[in-house]
Design a protein around this motif. Structure first.
Motif, PDB file in Angstrom:
ATOM      1  N   LYS A 144      55.947  93.035  68.473  1.00 14.37           N
ATOM      2  CA  LYS A 144      56.017  92.349  69.681  1.00 14.37           C
ATOM      3  C   LYS A 144      56.067  90.953  69.410  1.00 14.37           C
ATOM      4  O   LYS A 144      56.730  90.201  70.353  1.00 14.37           O
ATOM      5  N   ALA A 145      55.275  90.343  68.322  1.00 19.02           N
ATOM      6  CA  ALA A 145      55.368  88.903  68.211  1.00 19.02           C
ATOM      7  C   ALA A 145      56.775  88.454  67.772  1.00 19.02           C
ATOM      8  O   ALA A 145      57.115  87.528  68.409  1.00 19.02           O
ATOM      9  N   LYS A 146      57.547  89.101  67.201  1.00 19.77           N
ATOM     10  CA  LYS A 146      59.039  88.564  66.844  1.00 19.77           C
ATOM     11  C   LYS A 146      59.931  88.763  67.849  1.00 19.77           C
ATOM     12  O   LYS A 146      60.903  88.319  67.612  1.00 19.77           O
ATOM     13  N   LYS A 147      59.503  89.085  69.159  1.00 21.05           N
ATOM     14  CA  LYS A 147      60.513  89.105  70.361  1.00 21.05           C
ATOM     15  C   LYS A 147      60.183  87.521  70.996  1.00 21.05           C
ATOM     16  O   LYS A 147      60.839  87.160  71.762  1.00 21.05           O
ATOM     17  N   TRP A 148      58.940  86.988  70.296  1.00 20.81           N
ATOM     18  CA  TRP A 148      58.841  85.292  70.693  1.00 20.81           C
ATOM     19  C   TRP A 148      58.787  85.331  72.351  1.00 20.81           C
ATOM     20  O   TRP A 148      59.008  84.206  72.665  1.00 20.81           O
ATOM     21  N   GLY A 149      58.077  86.449  72.850  1.00 16.01           N
ATOM     22  CA  GLY A 149      57.937  86.146  74.300  1.00 16.01           C
ATOM     23  C   GLY A 149      56.548  86.091  74.764  1.00 16.01           C
ATOM     24  O   GLY A 149      55.769  85.411  73.946  1.00 16.01           O
ATOM     25  N   PHE A 150      56.195  86.532  75.940  1.00 14.55           N
ATOM     26  CA  PHE A 150      54.704  86.498  76.535  1.00 14.55           C
ATOM     27  C   PHE A 150      53.757  86.939  75.318  1.00 14.55           C
ATOM     28  O   PHE A 150      52.772  86.219  75.311  1.00 14.55           O
ATOM     29  N   ASP A 151      53.925  87.995  74.983  1.00 18.50           N
ATOM     30  CA  ASP A 151      53.085  88.609  73.828  1.00 18.50           C
ATOM     31  C   ASP A 151      52.779  87.531  72.803  1.00 18.50           C
ATOM     32  O   ASP A 151      51.577  87.467  72.356  1.00 18.50           O
ATOM     33  N   TYR A 152      53.734  86.938  72.268  1.00 20.47           N
ATOM     34  CA  TYR A 152      53.644  86.037  71.041  1.00 20.47           C
ATOM     35  C   TYR A 152      52.732  84.756  71.509  1.00 20.47           C
ATOM     36  O   TYR A 152      51.671  84.345  70.724  1.00 20.47           O
ATOM     37  N   TRP A 153      52.987  84.233  72.671  1.00 15.54           N
ATOM     38  CA  TRP A 153      52.256  82.989  73.263  1.00 15.54           C
ATOM     39  C   TRP A 153      51.163  83.161  73.860  1.00 15.54           C
ATOM     40  O   TRP A 153      50.106  82.645  73.542  1.00 15.54           O
ATOM     41  N   ASP A 154      51.138  84.052  74.999  1.00 17.29           N
ATOM     42  CA  ASP A 154      50.252  84.279  75.726  1.00 17.29           C
ATOM     43  C   ASP A 154      49.528  85.741  75.945  1.00 17.29           C
ATOM     44  O   ASP A 154      48.504  85.848  77.133  1.00 17.29           O
ATOM     45  N   GLY A 155      49.895  86.583  75.026  1.00 16.51           N
ATOM     46  CA  GLY A 155      49.304  87.941  75.447  1.00 16.51           C
ATOM     47  C   GLY A 155      48.153  88.165  74.523  1.00 16.51           C
ATOM     48  O   GLY A 155      47.104  87.110  74.405  1.00 16.51           O
ATOM     49  N   SER A 156      47.749  89.181  73.968  1.00 11.12           N
ATOM     50  CA  SER A 156      46.312  89.357  73.155  1.00 11.12           C
ATOM     51  C   SER A 156      46.382  88.645  72.034  1.00 11.12           C
ATOM     52  O   SER A 156      47.408  88.425  71.279  1.00 11.12           O
ATOM     53  N   ARG A 157      45.146  87.986  71.872  1.00  9.16           N
ATOM     54  CA  ARG A 157      45.050  87.667  70.312  1.00  9.16           C
ATOM     55  C   ARG A 157      45.182  88.490  69.079  1.00  9.16           C
ATOM     56  O   ARG A 157      45.469  87.972  68.077  1.00  9.16           O
ATOM     57  N   ASP A 158      44.961  89.749  69.202  1.00  7.14           N
ATOM     58  CA  ASP A 158      45.742  90.774  68.221  1.00  7.14           C
ATOM     59  C   ASP A 158      47.211  90.457  67.990  1.00  7.14           C
ATOM     60  O   ASP A 158      47.543  90.810  66.680  1.00  7.14           O
ATOM     61  N   ILE A 159      48.137  90.173  68.821  1.00  4.56           N
ATOM     62  CA  ILE A 159      49.206  89.893  68.510  1.00  4.56           C
ATOM     63  C   ILE A 159      49.566  88.513  67.899  1.00  4.56           C
ATOM     64  O   ILE A 159      50.169  88.153  66.675  1.00  4.56           O
ATOM     65  N   ASN A 160      49.102  87.212  68.682  1.00  4.12           N
ATOM     66  CA  ASN A 160      49.263  86.054  68.127  1.00  4.12           C
ATOM     67  C   ASN A 160      48.248  85.269  68.495  1.00  4.12           C
ATOM     68  O   ASN A 160      47.052  85.286  68.487  1.00  4.12           O
ATOM     69  N   TYR A 161      48.600  84.004  69.514  1.00  5.91           N
ATOM     70  CA  TYR A 161      47.914  83.135  69.860  1.00  5.91           C
ATOM     71  C   TYR A 161      46.920  83.486  70.849  1.00  5.91           C
ATOM     72  O   TYR A 161      45.658  82.712  70.806  1.00  5.91           O
ATOM     73  N   GLY A 162      47.151  84.542  71.859  1.00  5.21           N
ATOM     74  CA  GLY A 162      46.300  84.823  72.720  1.00  5.21           C
ATOM     75  C   GLY A 162      46.069  83.950  73.835  1.00  5.21           C
ATOM     76  O   GLY A 162      44.933  84.044  74.500  1.00  5.21           O
ATOM     77  N   GLY A 163      47.152  83.264  73.974  1.00  6.90           N
ATOM     78  CA  GLY A 163      47.085  82.236  75.045  1.00  6.90           C
ATOM     79  C   GLY A 163      47.363  80.746  74.441  1.00  6.90           C
ATOM     80  O   GLY A 163      46.160  80.253  73.880  1.00  6.90           O
ATOM     81  N   TYR A 164      48.550  80.282  74.661  1.00  8.39           N
ATOM     82  CA  TYR A 164      48.811  79.143  74.066  1.00  8.39           C
ATOM     83  C   TYR A 164      48.887  77.858  75.154  1.00  8.39           C
ATOM     84  O   TYR A 164      49.739  77.881  75.600  1.00  8.39           O
ATOM     85  N   HIS A 165      47.693  77.051  75.201  1.00 10.34           N
ATOM     86  CA  HIS A 165      47.738  76.472  76.397  1.00 10.34           C
ATOM     87  C   HIS A 165      47.361  74.759  76.013  1.00 10.34           C
ATOM     88  O   HIS A 165      46.820  74.600  74.843  1.00 10.34           O
ATOM     89  N   TYR A 166      47.860  73.834  76.757  1.00  6.85           N
ATOM     90  CA  TYR A 166      47.600  72.486  76.188  1.00  6.85           C
ATOM     91  C   TYR A 166      46.101  72.045  76.535  1.00  6.85           C
ATOM     92  O   TYR A 166      45.657  72.428  77.326  1.00  6.85           O
ATOM     93  N   ASP A 167      45.575  71.493  75.311  1.00  4.68           N
ATOM     94  CA  ASP A 167      44.234  70.889  75.379  1.00  4.68           C
ATOM     95  C   ASP A 167      44.077  69.613  74.604  1.00  4.68           C
ATOM     96  O   ASP A 167      42.962  69.387  74.486  1.00  4.68           O
ATOM     97  N   GLY A 168      45.194  68.998  74.213  1.00  3.39           N
ATOM     98  CA  GLY A 168      45.109  67.539  73.910  1.00  3.39           C
ATOM     99  C   GLY A 168      44.720  67.642  72.236  1.00  3.39           C
ATOM    100  O   GLY A 168      44.872  66.500  71.707  1.00  3.39           O
ATOM    101  N   ARG A 169      44.701  68.863  71.621  1.00  2.00           N
ATOM    102  CA  ARG A 169      44.182  68.790  70.330  1.00  2.00           C
ATOM    103  C   ARG A 169      45.523  68.312  69.352  1.00  2.00           C
ATOM    104  O   ARG A 169      45.254  67.992  68.160  1.00  2.00           O
ATOM    105  N   TRP A 170      46.641  68.036  69.720  1.00  2.00           N
ATOM    106  CA  TRP A 170      47.692  67.552  68.958  1.00  2.00           C
ATOM    107  C   TRP A 170      47.963  66.296  69.225  1.00  2.00           C
ATOM    108  O   TRP A 170      48.744  65.439  68.304  1.00  2.00           O
ATOM    109  N   GLU A 171      47.226  65.459  70.024  1.00  2.00           N
ATOM    110  CA  GLU A 171      47.253  63.942  70.105  1.00  2.00           C
ATOM    111  C   GLU A 171      47.033  63.062  68.650  1.00  2.00           C
ATOM    112  O   GLU A 171      47.491  62.230  68.258  1.00  2.00           O
TER     113      GLU A 171
END
Length: 219
Positions: free
Chosen positions: A32-59
């Protein structure tokens, strides 16, 4: 030269390596992760990020890079593997007149990119960068190139060298001992290049990559 912008950011995430392989179907998660779609970015934490949202941590990372590489409002900056463009957004906030470009293989990430800079993000592959030679004042790639097979890794390193001027920076996953290697194998879902720092240095030399680098480890 080895310079570390990422380790503190990386260590903020707590990881249960045994749970990663004992409580989920790791193979299915990787598929699922290697499709680089919803599951990879914003799906379950078991798959990858579990929701990749802006929070300012990169500043803080953007600030460190700007200071180290003496970037300014005239600089042209490229992120290879930009995801949703959060780090590029920080560059644009700090240097409003700089030129930013981001490239990522994930159409989902581009479509759901940071709205303020979404028009600067392009879907594409790191092995064929759609930019002119020596165009960018700073090219960076964070936690991306280890997801490539070796033949694409070689092309991508050469492409980064081609489009960048002096300042380039790459961060990749690596391991220094068997403990870190097992943790990396347990945790990752997209990695294709499992290399020690010495092997990565061989790749950099082989591809005539002249920029900076750092490694993240799963301790």
């Amino acid at each position: 030269m080895e310079i570390d912008f990422i380790t503190n950011h990386h260590k903020k995430t707590k990881r249960n390596y045994l749970e990663r392989v004992n409580k989920i179907n790791k193979a299915e998660a990787a598929i699922k992760a290697k499709k680089w779609g919803f599951d990879y970015w914003d799906g379950s934490r078991d798959i990858n990020y579990g929701g990749y949202h802006y929070d300012g941590r990169w500043e803080p990372i953007a600030k460190k890079m700007i200071d180290h590489y003496n970037l300014n409002n005239h600089s042209k900056i490229l992120d290879v593997g930009c995801g949703k463009g959060f780090l590029l957004y920080e560059f644009k906030k700090l240097l409003p007149d700089c030129e930013i470009k981001g490239l990522d293989i994930s159409s989902y990430a581009i479509e759901n990119g940071k709205p303020e800079i979404k028009n600067s993000l392009t879907e594409g592959n790191a092995n064929n960068l759609p930019f002119k030679d020596n165009y960018f004042d700073f090219v960076f790639s964070l936690n991306t190139l280890h997801n490539l097979y070796c033949f694409d890794l070689e092309k991508s390193l050469k492409e980064i060298e081609r489009v960048g001027k002096k300042n380039k920076y790459i961060c990749v996953e690596s391991y220094r001992n068997e403990h870190e290697r097992v943790n990396l194998l347990y945790w990752q879902v997209t990695c294709e290049c499992f290399y020690t720092p010495e092997e990565w240095m061989w790749w950099f030399k082989h591809c005539n990559y002249t920029g900076d680098h750092s490694f993240i480890y799963f301790e």
